[in-house]
Design an enzyme around this catalytic site. Structure first.
Site, mmCIF file in Angstrom:
data_model
loop_
_atom_site.group_PDB
_atom_site.id
_atom_site.type_symbol
_atom_site.label_atom_id
_atom_site.label_comp_id
_atom_site.label_asym_id
_atom_site.label_seq_id
_atom_site.Cartn_x
_atom_site.Cartn_y
_atom_site.Cartn_z
ATOM 1 N N ASP A 56 0.758 -1.146 -0.080
ATOM 2 C CA ASP A 56 0.034 -0.162 0.067
ATOM 3 C C ASP A 56 0.856 1.213 0.044
ATOM 4 O O ASP A 56 1.247 1.784 1.069
ATOM 5 C CB ASP A 56 -0.848 -0.036 1.286
ATOM 6 C CG ASP A 56 -1.956 0.903 1.040
ATOM 7 O OD1 ASP A 56 -2.998 0.793 0.457
ATOM 8 O OD2 ASP A 56 -1.787 2.156 1.732
ATOM 9 N N GLU B 6 2.357 5.014 -0.472
ATOM 10 C CA GLU B 6 1.860 6.529 0.133
ATOM 11 C C GLU B 6 2.488 7.313 -0.959
ATOM 12 O O GLU B 6 3.582 6.936 -1.421
ATOM 13 C CB GLU B 6 2.249 6.911 1.518
ATOM 14 C CG GLU B 6 1.634 6.169 2.529
ATOM 15 C CD GLU B 6 0.246 6.026 2.519
ATOM 16 O OE1 GLU B 6 -0.369 7.418 2.113
ATOM 17 O OE2 GLU B 6 -0.584 5.329 2.743
ATOM 18 N N ALA B 7 1.722 8.197 -1.403
ATOM 19 C CA ALA B 7 2.425 9.389 -2.627
ATOM 20 C C ALA B 7 2.117 10.650 -2.279
ATOM 21 O O ALA B 7 1.334 10.986 -1.553
ATOM 22 C CB ALA B 7 1.848 8.794 -3.939
ATOM 23 N N ASP C 200 -2.814 1.440 -6.501
ATOM 24 C CA ASP C 200 -1.353 1.216 -6.239
ATOM 25 C C ASP C 200 -0.281 0.881 -7.240
ATOM 26 O O ASP C 200 0.667 1.322 -7.508
ATOM 27 C CB ASP C 200 -1.255 0.180 -4.827
ATOM 28 C CG ASP C 200 -1.803 1.016 -3.713
ATOM 29 O OD1 ASP C 200 -0.985 1.494 -3.197
ATOM 30 O OD2 ASP C 200 -2.795 0.561 -3.246
ATOM 31 N N HIS D 66 -3.298 5.952 6.952
ATOM 32 C CA HIS D 66 -2.531 6.493 5.883
ATOM 33 C C HIS D 66 -1.100 6.481 6.213
ATOM 34 O O HIS D 66 -0.412 6.933 5.353
ATOM 35 C CB HIS D 66 -3.171 7.880 5.512
ATOM 36 C CG HIS D 66 -4.365 8.264 5.325
ATOM 37 N ND1 HIS D 66 -5.095 7.650 4.123
ATOM 38 C CD2 HIS D 66 -5.487 9.167 6.042
ATOM 39 C CE1 HIS D 66 -6.311 8.157 4.278
ATOM 40 N NE2 HIS D 66 -6.459 8.821 5.290
ATOM 41 N N ASP E 137 -1.328 0.785 7.111
ATOM 42 C CA ASP E 137 -2.426 0.248 6.215
ATOM 43 C C ASP E 137 -2.236 -1.050 5.650
ATOM 44 O O ASP E 137 -3.159 -1.760 5.356
ATOM 45 C CB ASP E 137 -2.707 1.301 5.111
ATOM 46 C CG ASP E 137 -3.153 2.593 5.526
ATOM 47 O OD1 ASP E 137 -3.781 2.786 6.424
ATOM 48 O OD2 ASP E 137 -3.086 3.631 4.507
#
Length: 345
Positions: free
Chosen positions: A131, A133-134, A231, A290, A295
């Protein structure tokens, strides 16, 4: 990354017809005394050996028995469902529809396992939950280029149903190295963390090396599992273009757990958010929402519960020439290839 995923165009779930995954058999009497008359197998049929590749013969009496018992389960109250689940030492948490599904699949496994034990070798040894994060801006404007800033992997052993290990590295973005306040508050990732991190190609190489050390694709079969389509089809796809890398072959197919959850528990798409899935299964979120690693761990908890409930999680999406496609549930289970670092463009 939870927030932007919600903007993914609405799609209907395809019918998947997932088969029940076998588990250990409970000793004792048949699950339902009321169904004794319909719980007798034809012993001659028990001795027959059929290939797993053959489609099930739904004319077999065992399927009528399962259908009759399903009808009985549908008439049970929530308290009756919980009492029966407790009797079989099964989890009693979750909403009524989840409890029904859990009990139905337990009984189905029992009857089909008596008839023909399923071969565990046909399933993945491991599931890699990812998962990302961006980078993001408030409102997720279309012109924003999302760059990966956290790369987590949770390694789930499908035999023990335990998280065996985790991988996590932060990533320094190239196009927009300065994180927005919205992104920092949402993910909990500070500017200092990404400033000190490696750029994506180096982080991807570390992830590939870690997966190889675990024997994935060589000693053990595995597949990737994500919370939605973004993703792989968006974040990783965009990041590879930004970093001038070919898209990695090991990430071209994956399990979208939202789609699997919706099809298995027969719920609409708006009930497949991470927080909602946990709630419906009677679980609380563990950790910081988040956070990519937290996550991923919570997604793995959902995967474990679904496997326990009889869902055979399997690849249902893939990326082909940059286009997101659905994978049919009739496609044979096949593990992902040995992870390799992709070439530069």
């Amino acid at each position: 990354m939870e927030a932007p995923k919600e903007n993914w165009p609405r799609r209907e779930f395809p019918a998947e017809g997932e088969e029940a995954k076998t588990g250990p058999r409970e000793a004792g009497s048949p699950p339902f005394q009321q169904c004794k008359q319909c719980c007798r197998l034809d012993r001659q049929e028990d001795s027959k050996k059929k290939s797993m590749s053959n489609p099930p013969d739904f004319s077999d009496p065992v399927y009528k028995e399962i259908s009759l018992t399903n009808g009985y389960i549908n008439r049970m109250s929530r308290d009756q469902l919980r009492a029966k689940l407790e009797e079989f030492k099964l989890d009693t948490r979750g909403v009524k529809d989840v409890l029904k599904k859990r009990l139905k699949n337990y009984y189905k496994k029992e009857k089909l396992m008596q008839k023909q034990p399923m071969n565990a070798d046909n399933y993945y040894d491991y599931i890699c939950v990812i998962d990302f994060e961006a980078t993001c801006e408030e409102g997720n404007q279309l012109e924003v280029t999302h760059e990966i800033i956290e790369f987590p992997i949770v390694l789930l052993n499908t035999r023990t149903l335990e998280i065996e290990d985790t991988f996590q590295k932060y990533v320094r973005p190239e196009i927009n190295p300065q994180l927005s306040d919205f992104c920092i508050n949402l993910t909990g990732i500070s500017q200092d963390l990404v400033d000190k991190a490696d750029e994506f190609p180096r982080v991807l190489q570390c992830a590939v090396d870690w997966m190889k050390q675990k024997g994935l694709g060589s000693k053990y079969s595995y597949c990737i599992l994500t919370d939605g389509s973004w993703d792989m089809s968006k974040f990783l796809n965009i990041q590879c273009r930004v970093s001038r890398l070919k898209y990695p072959s090991f990430a071209k197919k994956w399990i979208n757990i939202r789609k699997s959850y919706g099809n298995f528990y027969k719920v609409p798409r708006n009930q497949t958010k991470l927080s909602t899935m946990l709630q419906k299964l009677g679980m609380d979120y563990d950790g910081r929402p988040h956070s990519g690693l937290d996550d991923s761990k919570n997604i793995a908890r959902i995967a474990v519960r679904m496997l326990q409930d009889g869902c055979e999680l399997r690849v249902n999406e893939k990326l082909y020439d940059g286009v997101l496609l659905t994978v049919s549930s009739s496609t044979p289970i096949e593990g992902a290839p040995v992870p390799q670092m992709p070439r530069f463009r």
